[in-house]
Design a protein around this motif. Structure first.
Motif, PDB file in Angstrom:
ATOM      1  N   VAL A   1      93.335  76.947 100.864  1.00 52.71           N
ATOM      2  CA  VAL A   1      91.964  76.412 100.954  1.00 52.71           C
ATOM      3  C   VAL A   1      91.021  77.238 100.085  1.00 52.71           C
ATOM      4  N   VAL A   2      91.141  78.570 100.118  1.00 50.76           N
ATOM      5  CA  VAL A   2      90.281  79.428  99.301  1.00 50.76           C
ATOM      6  C   VAL A   2      90.559  79.177  97.821  1.00 50.76           C
ATOM      7  N   GLY A   3      91.845  79.029  97.446  1.00 49.63           N
ATOM      8  CA  GLY A   3      92.191  78.737  96.053  1.00 49.63           C
ATOM      9  C   GLY A   3      91.642  77.404  95.605  1.00 49.63           C
ATOM     10  N   LEU A   4      91.660  76.396  96.497  1.00 53.92           N
ATOM     11  CA  LEU A   4      91.106  75.080  96.162  1.00 53.92           C
ATOM     12  C   LEU A   4      89.607  75.155  95.940  1.00 53.92           C
ATOM     13  N   LEU A   5      88.918  75.942  96.763  1.00 54.58           N
ATOM     14  CA  LEU A   5      87.472  76.079  96.603  1.00 54.58           C
ATOM     15  C   LEU A   5      87.110  76.877  95.346  1.00 54.58           C
ATOM     16  N   VAL A   6      87.902  77.914  95.032  1.00 52.55           N
ATOM     17  CA  VAL A   6      87.573  78.772  93.888  1.00 52.55           C
ATOM     18  C   VAL A   6      87.996  78.129  92.574  1.00 52.55           C
ATOM     19  N   LEU A   7      89.220  77.623  92.498  1.00 56.61           N
ATOM     20  CA  LEU A   7      89.739  77.095  91.238  1.00 56.61           C
ATOM     21  C   LEU A   7      89.442  75.620  91.036  1.00 56.61           C
ATOM     22  N   GLY A   8      89.322  74.903  92.060  1.00 56.41           N
ATOM     23  CA  GLY A   8      89.089  73.466  91.944  1.00 56.41           C
ATOM     24  C   GLY A   8      90.403  72.706  91.926  1.00 56.41           C
TER      25      GLY A   8
ATOM     26  N   HIS B   1      98.217  74.173  88.371  1.00 53.60           N
ATOM     27  CA  HIS B   1      98.706  75.048  87.292  1.00 53.60           C
ATOM     28  C   HIS B   1      98.765  76.503  87.771  1.00 53.60           C
ATOM     29  N   ALA B   2      97.774  76.930  88.518  1.00 54.62           N
ATOM     30  CA  ALA B   2      97.756  78.308  89.029  1.00 54.62           C
ATOM     31  C   ALA B   2      98.910  78.533  90.013  1.00 54.62           C
ATOM     32  N   VAL B   3      99.223  77.545  90.837  1.00 58.07           N
ATOM     33  CA  VAL B   3     100.327  77.674  91.787  1.00 58.07           C
ATOM     34  C   VAL B   3     101.653  77.781  91.034  1.00 58.07           C
ATOM     35  N   ARG B   4     101.838  76.939  89.985  1.00 57.27           N
ATOM     36  CA  ARG B   4     103.073  77.004  89.192  1.00 57.27           C
ATOM     37  C   ARG B   4     103.221  78.370  88.515  1.00 57.27           C
ATOM     38  N   MET B   5     102.137  78.854  87.942  1.00 55.35           N
ATOM     39  CA  MET B   5     102.188  80.147  87.264  1.00 55.35           C
ATOM     40  C   MET B   5     102.448  81.277  88.269  1.00 55.35           C
ATOM     41  N   GLY B   6     101.806  81.202  89.421  1.00 51.78           N
ATOM     42  CA  GLY B   6     102.018  82.226  90.450  1.00 51.78           C
ATOM     43  C   GLY B   6     103.453  82.237  90.942  1.00 51.78           C
ATOM     44  N   SER B   7     104.020  81.034  91.164  1.00 50.16           N
ATOM     45  CA  SER B   7     105.415  80.978  91.631  1.00 50.16           C
ATOM     46  C   SER B   7     106.382  81.433  90.526  1.00 50.16           C
ATOM     47  N   ALA B   8     106.037  81.142  89.257  1.00 51.34           N
ATOM     48  CA  ALA B   8     106.894  81.602  88.158  1.00 51.34           C
ATOM     49  C   ALA B   8     106.897  83.129  88.090  1.00 51.34           C
ATOM     50  N   TYR B   9     105.716  83.744  88.192  1.00 51.86           N
ATOM     51  CA  TYR B   9     105.644  85.207  88.181  1.00 51.86           C
ATOM     52  C   TYR B   9     106.348  85.818  89.385  1.00 51.86           C
ATOM     53  N   LEU B  10     106.200  85.188  90.539  1.00 59.98           N
ATOM     54  CA  LEU B  10     106.875  85.678  91.736  1.00 59.98           C
ATOM     55  C   LEU B  10     108.398  85.605  91.568  1.00 59.98           C
TER      56      LEU B  10
END
Length: 150
Positions: A14-21, A27-36
């Motif tokens: 929810v915080v990510g949706l409010l901050v990033l839109g 895209h941020a979730v894909r990049m975060g999971s790739a780095y993880l």
């Protein structure tokens, strides 16, 4: 690993949706999971390499222990001592001059004949083994000169 429950994940979403839109969040979730995933693979490869090294050290210690238990170290040492004794020159120069070995037996002395060739000692040249000489070339006659016809 971090002990994050379901409600904590929903709150982060929810915080990510409010901050990033809604446009940049996938895209941020894909990049975060790739780095993880990269971090997890790196950690697992380091752990596997560490375990491999520890296992190799344990195996080396076991091998050394088994060699000590079976007496292979003593056998290796005795073989090395024997090798040194064999490679060492004889201590008495008179034995070497007489051709005697350390066991006490004498070696046959080589003949001092200057015509004794070691290459032909076991296969002496005999008349039937010698090569035949090449035939003499036939004497060439001078070519006859043609006399001019008159």
């Amino acid at each position: 690993m971090f002990d994050i429950g379901f409600f904590e994940l929903v709150l982060i979403g929810v915080v990510g949706l409010l901050v990033l839109g809604p446009e940049r969040l996938p895209h941020a979730v894909r990049m975060g999971s790739a780095y993880l995933g990269k971090i997890r693979r790196a950690v697992s490869s380091v752990r596997e390499e560490f375990e491999r090294e520890v296992n190799m050290q344990e195996m080396q210690q076991r091998i050394k222990q088994q060699m000590a238990d079976t007496g292979l170290d003593e056998a290796r040492q005795s073989l090395q001592d024997l090798k040194k004794q064999v490679e060492a020159p004889t201590s008495a120069p008179n034995k070497a001059a007489l051709g005697e070995n350390s066991i006490g037996g004498g070696l046959p002395q080589a003949s001092q004949d200057p015509h004794d060739d070691p290459d032909t000692r076991h296969n002496p040249t005999a008349p039937e083994n010698e090569a035949e000489p090449l035939p003499e070339p036939a004497a060439e006659t001078a070519p006859e000169k043609d006399t001019p016809k008159a």
